[in-house]
Design an enzyme around this catalytic site. Sequence first.
Site, PDB file in Angstrom:
ATOM      1  N   GLY A 261      21.477  -4.755  20.666  1.00 61.07           N
ATOM      2  CA  GLY A 261      22.364  -5.815  20.184  1.00 61.07           C
ATOM      3  C   GLY A 261      22.955  -5.588  18.811  1.00 61.07           C
ATOM      4  O   GLY A 261      23.736  -6.428  18.336  1.00 61.07           O
ATOM      5  N   PRO A 296      19.198   0.101  21.829  1.00 61.88           N
ATOM      6  CA  PRO A 296      20.568  -0.069  21.340  1.00 61.88           C
ATOM      7  C   PRO A 296      21.597   0.621  22.241  1.00 61.88           C
ATOM      8  O   PRO A 296      21.322   1.686  22.805  1.00 61.88           O
ATOM      9  CB  PRO A 296      20.522   0.627  19.975  1.00 61.88           C
ATOM     10  N   GLY A 297      22.744   0.019  22.364  1.00 56.64           N
ATOM     11  CA  GLY A 297      23.845   0.621  23.126  1.00 56.64           C
ATOM     12  C   GLY A 297      25.058   0.758  22.237  1.00 56.64           C
ATOM     13  O   GLY A 297      25.395   1.840  21.751  1.00 56.64           O
ATOM     14  N   ARG A 298      25.698  -0.386  21.975  1.00 57.23           N
ATOM     15  CA  ARG A 298      26.957  -0.420  21.222  1.00 57.23           C
ATOM     16  C   ARG A 298      26.858   0.311  19.886  1.00 57.23           C
ATOM     17  O   ARG A 298      27.772   1.046  19.510  1.00 57.23           O
ATOM     18  CB  ARG A 298      27.330  -1.880  20.975  1.00 57.23           C
ATOM     19  N   TYR A 337      36.493 -11.069  26.175  1.00 58.29           N
ATOM     20  CA  TYR A 337      35.769 -11.709  25.055  1.00 58.29           C
ATOM     21  C   TYR A 337      36.686 -12.064  23.878  1.00 58.29           C
ATOM     22  O   TYR A 337      36.178 -12.298  22.785  1.00 58.29           O
ATOM     23  CB  TYR A 337      34.716 -10.756  24.481  1.00 58.29           C
ATOM     24  N   CYS A 365      49.978  -7.536  35.526  1.00 62.80           N
ATOM     25  CA  CYS A 365      50.560  -8.863  35.734  1.00 62.80           C
ATOM     26  C   CYS A 365      49.540  -9.964  35.465  1.00 62.80           C
ATOM     27  O   CYS A 365      49.153 -10.712  36.368  1.00 62.80           O
ATOM     28  CB  CYS A 365      51.102  -8.968  37.149  1.00 62.80           C
ATOM     29  N   GLU A 366      49.066 -10.020  34.253  1.00 67.13           N
ATOM     30  CA  GLU A 366      48.136 -11.058  33.803  1.00 67.13           C
ATOM     31  C   GLU A 366      48.464 -11.337  32.346  1.00 67.13           C
ATOM     32  O   GLU A 366      48.611 -10.392  31.563  1.00 67.13           O
ATOM     33  CB  GLU A 366      46.672 -10.570  33.841  1.00 67.13           C
TER      34      GLU A 366
HETATM   35  C1  LIG Z   1      18.275  -5.741  28.145  1.00 65.71           C
HETATM   36  C2  LIG Z   1      19.329  -5.140  27.283  1.00 65.71           C
HETATM   37  N1  LIG Z   1      18.985  -4.188  26.396  1.00 65.71           N
HETATM   38  C3  LIG Z   1      19.908  -3.603  25.604  1.00 65.71           C
HETATM   39  C4  LIG Z   1      21.239  -3.974  25.644  1.00 65.71           C
HETATM   40  C5  LIG Z   1      22.199  -3.272  24.737  1.00 65.71           C
HETATM   41  O1  LIG Z   1      22.902  -4.120  23.904  1.00 65.71           O
HETATM   42  P1  LIG Z   1      23.845  -3.513  22.770  1.00 65.71           P
HETATM   43  O2  LIG Z   1      24.807  -2.606  23.435  1.00 65.71           O
HETATM   44  O3  LIG Z   1      24.506  -4.692  22.185  1.00 65.71           O
HETATM   45  O4  LIG Z   1      22.968  -2.796  21.809  1.00 65.71           O
HETATM   46  C6  LIG Z   1      21.643  -4.977  26.528  1.00 65.71           C
HETATM   47  C7  LIG Z   1      23.043  -5.425  26.564  1.00 65.71           C
HETATM   48  O5  LIG Z   1      23.384  -6.552  26.467  1.00 65.71           O
HETATM   49  C8  LIG Z   1      20.661  -5.564  27.388  1.00 65.71           C
HETATM   50  O6  LIG Z   1      21.002  -6.501  28.265  1.00 65.71           O
END
Ligand SMILES: Cc1ncc(COP(=O)(O)O)c(C=O)c1O
Length: 439
Positions: A261, A296-298, A337, A365-366
């Site tokens: 997150g 973490p992802g984002r 979003y 077309c949106e």
């Molecule tokens: C269970 C879980 N872990 C990790 C993440 C990764 O989140 P982020 O990309 O915001 O770090 C998510 C995404 O919402 C998630 O649902």
Amino acid sequence: MADMNFTGPDPELQDLLASRPQLEMHAQDGLCFEGVPLNSIADQYGTPVWVYGAETIRARYASLHNAFAAQGVPIHIHYAVKANDHLAILNLLHKQNAGADVVSIGEFLRATKAGIAAKNIVYSGVGKSEAELETALAAGIGQINAESAEEVEMISTVASRLGVIASIALRMNPDVDAGTHAKITTGLAENKFGIAAQDIPAIYARSSSLPGLQVVGIAMHIGSQILSTEPYRLAYEKGAAMVRALRQTGQNVEVLDIGGGLGIGYQDEPGLSPDAFATMVRRVTNGLDVKLMMEPGRYLVGPAGLLLGSVILQKRAGKRFVVLDAAMNDLMRPAMYEAWHGILPLDPTAYRSAMSPADVVGPICETADQFAKNRALPDLKPGNRVALLDAGAYGAVMSSTYNARPRPCAVLVDQGGFHLITKRQEVQALWDGEIVPST
Ligand SMILES: Cc1ncc(COP(=O)(O)O)c(C=O)c1O
């Protein structure tokens, strides 16, 4: 909940450039990404095209890892595959020593295909089917984060049938407001995710008694694009208290998975600082004696990706519309979003031209097919190219072929060169698998 996107004034083009070390403007070559002229990528592969920067991903992984190391806190980073599931990106993160956090068997198989061992994969998500659980358990998945009492029973049944022991953590819903967009907050009691704190002790005890299970700890994930450590602190304090309470009842708790997150600065707002985050985590978990995991992802991949598009035309109808060849089917975040993405022209002369407001849109077309509203941009001619910034996370993974638009190709920039990592989809591939009945 109201839209919680950052709502400060739009930064100027120069400021967007200045705050992104991976981008540079060259007088001749125009906008460069990790030292590679983006025009050379667009010349070779056309637009729209996704561009990812390997060095940026490595640097961001290192910054997170080092922030924890500086606090003397061992951290096990499981990259959230959902943010960008490209095999090349997964492989790159695997080489940095990352495990994976997955939410479907498709993501699990992608992660293993990219080289990540099943034992280094965590399986999250509110609805894992029996078939998915079976495949993951048979392959030796490291941990399953269970989101309900019902799911715990399912995992026990499947593991017993296979004759394996499933390591599970219970995902606790800490009921804190992550202060982010309503569609990406996950840690409120009203959200579908996790188990309420008051139900954890009973479900933990029940899980420990079920066959086929080893209950290893607690997991949490409160939302995405979080810009302050405060909601995390509140959540983790609840998590730490739960670990202590469970141990007092004689339960074995080895793992605390603190989720993902971490937010980034799309609009030049300060992103979450890994150092501040790691400091807070050390304070809250001091003396807890758990294996700390995170997902973490984002943070890892967001700023490491761009979507390059070309201007089809500028329409002047009272206001100015810049119509790109990229659209909401490629990058959904603005439509979904109201997300803000920086937009930078590739041409260096554009930065010295007069700016005026324009809506930047795609050809779909949106009405929602809009990347920016009233954005100060120079005059843009057909064929001029622009980069949509910070599109490495929740970009290509969310794309569709709406309006029969084939998916763009993707390129990975690394060490001054670039490699095609996804071929542009052929139009004919759009109807692959479709069957017209003969009657
Ligand atoms: C269970 C879980 N872990 C990790 C993440 C990764 O989140 P982020 O990309 O915001 O770090 C998510 C995404 O919402 C998630 O649902």
